[in-house]
Design an enzyme around this catalytic site. Structure first.
Site, PDB file in Angstrom:
ATOM      1  N   HIS A  16       0.839  -1.201   0.000  1.00  0.00           N
ATOM      2  CA  HIS A  16       0.000   0.000   0.000  1.00  0.00           C
ATOM      3  C   HIS A  16       0.876   1.254   0.000  1.00  0.00           C
ATOM      4  CE1 HIS A  16      -3.045  -2.615   2.315  1.00  0.00           C
ATOM      5  NE2 HIS A  16      -3.575  -2.417   1.112  1.00  0.00           N
ATOM      6  N   SER A 126      -3.133  -7.544   3.201  1.00  0.00           N
ATOM      7  CA  SER A 126      -3.416  -7.339   4.624  1.00  0.00           C
ATOM      8  C   SER A 126      -3.927  -8.625   5.259  1.00  0.00           C
ATOM      9  CB  SER A 126      -4.445  -6.223   4.812  1.00  0.00           C
ATOM     10  OG  SER A 126      -3.926  -4.991   4.390  1.00  0.00           O
TER      11      SER A 126
END
Length: 158
Positions: A16, A126
């Site tokens: 990210h 994640s």
């Protein structure tokens, strides 16, 4: 031009971080927007995710954070955002994201820009980071130190 980089960021990974930093270099203003999904219980609250994102991008003056619920394109219209920036790890991500990008453009005229992931992060998500961390694995290579510490604090040091 103002753009948004949306996601759950639960937690924010170095993948990210790479996408956000590259998008921030492309746009005058970039909002990292945390999706609020009342049907999903995140490991971190939306406010905690925003705090971790703010700390991660404190050195980028054109990056801010927000939270949104509902359709992203409706939020984009309300906020004057003209572009959605998304990271792609694989052809699977592309197959998932392309129809959404086309629908978003059809609904509101908001375009989507895809940034290919750094090869070092193509396997990182994640969900996988949380799964490995819950099992006692070392995920420090995929997170900033602050995010890693927060994750360990949440899960309990192993």
């Amino acid at each position: 031009m103002k753009a948004v980089c949306p996601g759950s960021f639960d937690p924010v990974t170095l993948g990210h971080v790479d996408v956000v930093r590259r998008a921030a270099a492309m746009f005058d203003e970039l909002v990292v927007a945390v999706a609020v999904n009342p049907n999903k219980q995140g490991l971190f609250t939306v406010d905690e995710r925003r705090e971790l994102l703010d700390a991660t991008f404190v050195d980028l003056p054109n990056v801010s954070t927000a939270a949104f619920s509902g359709l992203l394109v409706d939020w984009c219209s309300e906020q004057g955002v003209g572009v959605i920036a998304k990271g792609l790890r694989s052809d699977t991500d592309y197959a998932y994201e392309l129809p959404m990008a086309q629908m978003n453009r059809h609904l509101t005229g908001v375009d989507t820009v895809f940034l290919t992931a750094d090869p070092a992060h193509t396997f990182v998500s994640s969900s996988l980071v949380k799964e490995v961390a819950r099992g006692g694995g070392d995920v420090s290579a995929f997170l900033t130190t602050r995010v890693h510490d927060a994750l360990q604090g949440r899960l309990g040091s192993r």
